[in-house]
Design a protein around this motif. Structure first.
Motif, PDB file in Angstrom:
ATOM      1  N   GLU A  17      28.054  32.808  44.780  1.00 43.39           N
ATOM      2  CA  GLU A  17      27.735  33.245  43.569  1.00 43.39           C
ATOM      3  C   GLU A  17      28.186  34.780  43.242  1.00 43.39           C
ATOM      4  N   CYS A  18      27.659  35.648  43.969  1.00 47.00           N
ATOM      5  CA  CYS A  18      27.945  37.032  44.053  1.00 47.00           C
ATOM      6  C   CYS A  18      29.305  37.243  43.684  1.00 47.00           C
ATOM      7  N   GLY A  19      30.361  36.696  44.520  1.00 48.88           N
ATOM      8  CA  GLY A  19      31.707  36.595  44.299  1.00 48.88           C
ATOM      9  C   GLY A  19      32.323  36.261  43.010  1.00 48.88           C
ATOM     10  N   ASP A  20      31.643  35.262  42.542  1.00 52.78           N
ATOM     11  CA  ASP A  20      31.984  34.980  40.969  1.00 52.78           C
ATOM     12  C   ASP A  20      31.405  35.574  39.869  1.00 52.78           C
ATOM     13  N   SER A  21      30.255  36.511  40.232  1.00 49.96           N
ATOM     14  CA  SER A  21      29.530  37.111  39.297  1.00 49.96           C
ATOM     15  C   SER A  21      30.650  38.201  38.296  1.00 49.96           C
ATOM     16  N   HIS A  22      30.006  38.650  37.238  1.00 55.52           N
ATOM     17  CA  HIS A  22      30.985  39.629  36.406  1.00 55.52           C
ATOM     18  C   HIS A  22      30.756  40.941  37.114  1.00 55.52           C
ATOM     19  N   HIS A  23      29.880  41.243  37.904  1.00 53.06           N
ATOM     20  CA  HIS A  23      29.953  42.532  38.687  1.00 53.06           C
ATOM     21  C   HIS A  23      30.894  42.701  39.587  1.00 53.06           C
ATOM     22  N   CYS A  24      31.246  41.582  40.292  1.00 55.40           N
ATOM     23  CA  CYS A  24      32.524  41.703  41.064  1.00 55.40           C
ATOM     24  C   CYS A  24      33.725  41.084  40.602  1.00 55.40           C
ATOM     25  N   HIS A  25      33.929  40.628  39.586  1.00 54.48           N
ATOM     26  CA  HIS A  25      35.032  40.095  38.883  1.00 54.48           C
ATOM     27  C   HIS A  25      36.215  40.971  39.250  1.00 54.48           C
ATOM     28  N   SER A  26      36.055  42.302  38.594  1.00 54.48           N
ATOM     29  CA  SER A  26      37.075  42.906  38.870  1.00 54.48           C
ATOM     30  C   SER A  26      37.936  43.303  39.985  1.00 54.48           C
ATOM     31  N   PHE A  27      37.102  43.209  40.934  1.00 55.72           N
ATOM     32  CA  PHE A  27      37.521  43.433  42.455  1.00 55.72           C
ATOM     33  C   PHE A  27      38.072  42.098  42.819  1.00 55.72           C
ATOM     34  N   LYS A  28      37.445  40.821  42.548  1.00 57.37           N
ATOM     35  CA  LYS A  28      38.054  39.776  42.927  1.00 57.37           C
ATOM     36  C   LYS A  28      39.282  39.351  42.370  1.00 57.37           C
ATOM     37  N   GLU A  29      39.597  39.898  41.112  1.00 58.59           N
ATOM     38  CA  GLU A  29      40.745  39.814  40.235  1.00 58.59           C
ATOM     39  C   GLU A  29      41.955  40.664  40.975  1.00 58.59           C
ATOM     40  N   ARG A  30      41.639  41.928  41.626  1.00 60.62           N
ATOM     41  CA  ARG A  30      42.540  42.685  42.132  1.00 60.62           C
ATOM     42  C   ARG A  30      42.935  42.218  43.579  1.00 60.62           C
ATOM     43  N   LEU A  31      41.768  41.579  44.409  1.00 62.99           N
ATOM     44  CA  LEU A  31      42.288  40.668  45.639  1.00 62.99           C
ATOM     45  C   LEU A  31      43.047  39.673  45.458  1.00 62.99           C
ATOM     46  N   GLU A  32      42.806  38.987  44.464  1.00 63.02           N
ATOM     47  CA  GLU A  32      43.710  37.605  44.257  1.00 63.02           C
ATOM     48  C   GLU A  32      45.124  38.087  43.765  1.00 63.02           C
ATOM     49  N   ALA A  33      45.231  39.075  43.008  1.00 59.05           N
ATOM     50  CA  ALA A  33      46.561  39.801  42.464  1.00 59.05           C
ATOM     51  C   ALA A  33      47.337  40.141  43.944  1.00 59.05           C
TER      52      ALA A  33
END
Length: 72
Positions: A17-33
């Motif tokens: 849930e936290c990984g998909d939250s708006h708070h962590c969204h930019s970090f998740k996008e950078r990791l996925e990229a």
């Protein structure tokens, strides 16, 4: 690990849930990229360690208060 029979560990769900939250969204996008670049062979020598740690720091910061509130 659970302290009561039949109860489940809430941490994995909270992490998701936290990984998909708006708070962590930019970090998740950078990791996925970064992961896409590495898997695609576009970036020789790149490891995505920094992106992973940044994402996990955000996730852990989000999970901690929620998890500790569930502990009795």
């Amino acid at each position: 690990m659970s302290d009561k029979a039949g109860s489940e560990d809430p941490k994995p769900q909270l992490e998701e849930e936290c990984g998909d939250s708006h708070h962590c969204h930019s970090f998740k996008e950078r990791l996925e990229a970064c992961s896409a670049r590495v898997e695609g062979g576009e970036s020789e020598g790149e490891t995505c360690v920094e992106e992973f740690f940044d994402f996990m720091e955000c996730v852990n910061h989000c999970v901690a208060p929620k998890l500790f509130s569930k502990l009795h």
